[in-house]
Scaffold this motif. Structure first.
Motif, PDB file in Angstrom:
ATOM      1  N   ALA A 245       0.846  -1.198   0.000  1.00 59.48           N
ATOM      2  CA  ALA A 245       0.000   0.000   0.000  1.00 59.48           C
ATOM      3  C   ALA A 245       0.878   1.245   0.000  1.00 59.48           C
ATOM      4  O   ALA A 245       2.096   1.173   0.232  1.00 59.48           O
ATOM      5  CB  ALA A 245      -0.917   0.007   1.225  1.00 59.48           C
ATOM      6  N   LEU A 246       0.239   2.383  -0.254  1.00 60.04           N
ATOM      7  CA  LEU A 246       0.820   3.688   0.023  1.00 60.04           C
ATOM      8  C   LEU A 246      -0.045   4.362   1.081  1.00 60.04           C
ATOM      9  O   LEU A 246      -1.277   4.308   1.013  1.00 60.04           O
ATOM     10  CB  LEU A 246       0.878   4.556  -1.238  1.00 60.04           C
ATOM     11  N   ARG A 247       0.601   4.962   2.046  1.00 55.89           N
ATOM     12  CA  ARG A 247      -0.120   5.691   3.095  1.00 55.89           C
ATOM     13  C   ARG A 247      -0.051   7.182   2.760  1.00 55.89           C
ATOM     14  O   ARG A 247       1.000   7.805   2.828  1.00 55.89           O
ATOM     15  CB  ARG A 247       0.495   5.427   4.463  1.00 55.89           C
ATOM     16  N   PHE A 248      -1.203   7.755   2.391  1.00 54.39           N
ATOM     17  CA  PHE A 248      -1.256   9.175   2.055  1.00 54.39           C
ATOM     18  C   PHE A 248      -1.446   9.982   3.330  1.00 54.39           C
ATOM     19  O   PHE A 248      -2.220   9.616   4.214  1.00 54.39           O
ATOM     20  CB  PHE A 248      -2.362   9.438   1.039  1.00 54.39           C
ATOM     21  N   VAL A 249      -0.715  11.088   3.405  1.00 51.69           N
ATOM     22  CA  VAL A 249      -0.609  11.877   4.637  1.00 51.69           C
ATOM     23  C   VAL A 249      -1.186  13.268   4.382  1.00 51.69           C
ATOM     24  O   VAL A 249      -0.799  13.943   3.418  1.00 51.69           O
ATOM     25  CB  VAL A 249       0.870  11.989   5.066  1.00 51.69           C
ATOM     26  N   PHE A 250      -2.094  13.688   5.270  1.00 53.47           N
ATOM     27  CA  PHE A 250      -2.775  14.970   5.113  1.00 53.47           C
ATOM     28  C   PHE A 250      -2.534  15.833   6.352  1.00 53.47           C
ATOM     29  O   PHE A 250      -2.953  15.464   7.456  1.00 53.47           O
ATOM     30  CB  PHE A 250      -4.277  14.753   4.902  1.00 53.47           C
ATOM     31  N   PRO A 251      -1.874  16.974   6.201  1.00 53.68           N
ATOM     32  CA  PRO A 251      -1.609  17.842   7.350  1.00 53.68           C
ATOM     33  C   PRO A 251      -2.885  18.492   7.863  1.00 53.68           C
ATOM     34  O   PRO A 251      -3.920  18.467   7.192  1.00 53.68           O
ATOM     35  CB  PRO A 251      -0.644  18.889   6.776  1.00 53.68           C
ATOM     36  N   PRO A 252      -2.834  19.063   9.064  1.00 51.23           N
ATOM     37  CA  PRO A 252      -4.007  19.750   9.598  1.00 51.23           C
ATOM     38  C   PRO A 252      -4.546  20.790   8.620  1.00 51.23           C
ATOM     39  O   PRO A 252      -3.772  21.461   7.929  1.00 51.23           O
ATOM     40  CB  PRO A 252      -3.465  20.418  10.864  1.00 51.23           C
ATOM     41  N   TYR A 253      -5.857  20.887   8.589  1.00 53.28           N
ATOM     42  CA  TYR A 253      -6.601  21.836   7.764  1.00 53.28           C
ATOM     43  C   TYR A 253      -6.773  21.398   6.318  1.00 53.28           C
ATOM     44  O   TYR A 253      -7.537  22.027   5.586  1.00 53.28           O
ATOM     45  CB  TYR A 253      -5.987  23.244   7.814  1.00 53.28           C
TER      46      TYR A 253
END
Length: 287
Positions: A245-253
């Motif tokens: 898999a790839l783990r997609f990372v989303f910062p706050p906001y």
């Protein structure tokens, strides 16, 4: 002042870690996503300079103390083995430092300005994965130049040593259809997580409906099927050495309020494989 005190304590702890980094026998692998703060990162990934991939690079931990600012930057050992990756890590750090120093130069002599200082940069690079095929590093920390919170520093770097290149969202898929598939998968996961969190909070129906609507709007905007919305990702290894898999990372906001912190979604290889650029398919496990 209490927020500023906690921020200063965190910076002191980071600097202590930087001081010990040279004594570690090997790099520590970060276990989770960074809980960053508000604002947009001052440093983002750009295309590599071809000369950077072969030029020798030295990465040195940084500790700087000044009445106006504090800086703590730490790197995992051994990244000089990958000059292109090392150049990108240093470029990211230097961009963040330049942002800090620009704010420091704007500080005036007034007592109000002195109350805002010291500004600070706390940035740590941590090794997530290292194999002959893939080296992944995460950047986490914050840049404080006034206000209630610092600017989050949330970035991922996925280097392919055998290809001598960075794996980026822009090059991941052959066309736009892949991002439509990823977007749909990520949206479903984030909407489900949001609904479950609000259910657990036992809110009044009207409040739950309002938060579900506003949160859902943020999710949909932050996961529009464009490569730029999925620029930060890290590999998830499988049992056979290839990626499951790839783990997609989303910062706050990006997909939620600051209180939700950094959010991540794992997208399995089965979703990715049909759309991957041919040169990257061998990195991923089938099924």
């Amino acid at each position: 002042m209490e927020l500023h005190s906690h921020r200063m304590t965190a910076l002191v702890l980071l600097m202590a870690a930087v001081a010990l980094a040279g004594c570690r026998p090997e790099a520590e692998v970060a276990g989770g996503a960074l809980d960053a703060t508000d604002g947009d990162p001052p440093a983002t990934r750009t295309a590599l300079d071809p000369a950077a991939a072969s030029a020798p690079i030295t990465l040195e931990d940084v500790m700087e103390f000044d009445p106006r600012y504090l800086i703590g930057i730490s790197y995992p050992p051994g990244m000089e083995r990958y000059p292109g990756l090392a150049a990108e890590l240093r470029r990211y750090a230097e961009a963040a430092r330049a942002e800090l120093m620009a704010a420091v130069e704007d500080l005036g002599p007034s007592s109000e300005d002195r109350m805002r200082a010291p500004y600070d940069l706390a940035l740590s690079f941590d090794l997530l994965m290292e194999t002959p095929e893939i080296v992944a590093v995460q950047a986490g920390g914050s840049l404080y130049t006034g206000g209630a919170h610092g600017i989050p520093l949330v970035a991922r770097f996925v280097w392919l040593p055998q290809r001598d290149e960075m794996l980026t969202a822009a090059s991941l898929f052959q066309g736009r259809e892949g991002w439509h598939e990823v977007s749909a998968f990520v949206r479903e996961s984030l909407h489900t997580s949001l609904s479950q969190r609000l259910e657990a909070d036992a809110l009044a129906p009207a409040d739950r409906f309002r938060l579900l609507a506003s949160g859902g709007e943020m999710i949909d905007e932050g996961t529009a099927p464009e490569a730029g919305n999925f620029a930060q990702f890290e590999p998830v290894p499988g049992v056979d050495g290839r990626l499951r898999a790839l783990r997609f990372v989303f910062p706050p906001y990006q997909v939620g309020p600051y209180s939700d912190g950094v959010q991540t979604v794992e997208v399995p290889s089965a979703v990715l494989l049909p759309h991957l650029s041919p040169e990257y398919r061998g990195l991923f496990a089938a099924g």
